[in-house]
Write a protein that holds these residues in place. Structure first.
Motif, mmCIF file in Angstrom:
data_model
loop_
_atom_site.group_PDB
_atom_site.id
_atom_site.type_symbol
_atom_site.label_atom_id
_atom_site.label_comp_id
_atom_site.label_asym_id
_atom_site.label_seq_id
_atom_site.Cartn_x
_atom_site.Cartn_y
_atom_site.Cartn_z
ATOM 1 N N VAL A 27 0.836 -1.198 0.000
ATOM 2 C CA VAL A 27 0.000 0.000 0.000
ATOM 3 C C VAL A 27 0.874 1.252 0.000
ATOM 4 O O VAL A 27 0.594 2.225 -0.699
ATOM 5 C CB VAL A 27 -0.971 -0.015 1.198
ATOM 6 C CG1 VAL A 27 -1.633 1.335 1.400
ATOM 7 C CG2 VAL A 27 -2.011 -1.092 1.013
ATOM 8 N N GLY A 28 1.968 1.245 0.756
ATOM 9 C CA GLY A 28 2.884 2.381 0.776
ATOM 10 C C GLY A 28 3.542 2.617 -0.568
ATOM 11 O O GLY A 28 3.661 3.751 -1.026
ATOM 12 N N PHE A 32 2.871 5.976 -2.816
ATOM 13 C CA PHE A 32 3.962 6.860 -3.225
ATOM 14 C C PHE A 32 4.050 6.962 -4.739
ATOM 15 O O PHE A 32 4.361 8.023 -5.275
ATOM 16 C CB PHE A 32 5.299 6.376 -2.661
ATOM 17 C CG PHE A 32 6.428 7.314 -2.976
ATOM 18 C CD1 PHE A 32 6.544 8.502 -2.289
ATOM 19 C CD2 PHE A 32 7.337 7.015 -3.960
ATOM 20 C CE1 PHE A 32 7.568 9.386 -2.586
ATOM 21 C CE2 PHE A 32 8.363 7.883 -4.271
ATOM 22 C CZ PHE A 32 8.483 9.078 -3.576
ATOM 23 N N SER A 33 3.763 5.875 -5.446
ATOM 24 C CA SER A 33 3.763 5.927 -6.911
ATOM 25 C C SER A 33 2.689 6.877 -7.427
ATOM 26 O O SER A 33 2.941 7.675 -8.338
ATOM 27 C CB SER A 33 3.530 4.531 -7.487
ATOM 28 O OG SER A 33 4.556 3.671 -7.104
ATOM 29 N N VAL A 34 1.511 6.811 -6.849
ATOM 30 C CA VAL A 34 0.425 7.708 -7.261
ATOM 31 C C VAL A 34 0.770 9.150 -6.901
ATOM 32 O O VAL A 34 0.549 10.071 -7.696
ATOM 33 C CB VAL A 34 -0.908 7.268 -6.618
ATOM 34 C CG1 VAL A 34 -1.992 8.302 -6.830
ATOM 35 C CG2 VAL A 34 -1.328 5.918 -7.170
ATOM 36 N N LYS A 40 4.903 15.243 -8.977
ATOM 37 C CA LYS A 40 6.290 15.483 -9.340
ATOM 38 C C LYS A 40 6.398 15.906 -10.799
ATOM 39 O O LYS A 40 5.704 15.390 -11.669
ATOM 40 C CB LYS A 40 7.142 14.230 -9.120
ATOM 41 C CG LYS A 40 7.153 13.753 -7.694
ATOM 42 C CD LYS A 40 7.842 14.753 -6.823
ATOM 43 C CE LYS A 40 7.922 14.240 -5.398
ATOM 44 N NZ LYS A 40 8.498 15.181 -4.503
ATOM 45 N N SER A 41 7.302 16.844 -11.067
ATOM 46 C CA SER A 41 7.429 17.362 -12.423
ATOM 47 C C SER A 41 8.311 16.488 -13.312
ATOM 48 O O SER A 41 8.291 16.638 -14.529
ATOM 49 C CB SER A 41 8.012 18.766 -12.380
ATOM 50 O OG SER A 41 9.289 18.731 -11.780
#
Length: 86
Positions: A27-28, A32-34, A40-41
């Motif tokens: 889940v973590g 973090f991927s989402v 993030k640019s």
């Protein structure tokens, strides 16, 4: 499938912490991927829409999670090259 999974957990109770830790890690990693995907640019989904998205990044806004005493100043040579490229 689910009932057999829970039956295994009931039979072998020592697997419950392992399943909990692995689920928490999954889940973590997913969250973090989402988060990186939408905030993030440097993460690019659509390359055809804007092939150089780093050109639109606000240099005064910190891109890192934690930034300590960092000031951004433009480099004259790079600004000159950027003007020549456009």
């Amino acid at each position: 499938m689910n009932s057999s999974f829970f039956q295994i957990l009931k039979a072998k109770k020592e697997l419950i912490p392992l399943v909990g830790v692995v689920s928490f890690a999954a889940v973590g990693a997913l969250s973090f991927s989402v988060y990186s995907l939408f905030s993030k640019s440097d993460v690019i989904i659509n390359k055809s829409g804007n092939p150089e998205p780093w050109e639109t990044v606000n240099p005064t806004k910190p891109q890192k999670l934690l930034t300590i005493h960092q000031k951004w100043e433009p480099i004259e040579e790079l600004e000159h090259v950027r003007k020549l490229m456009k």
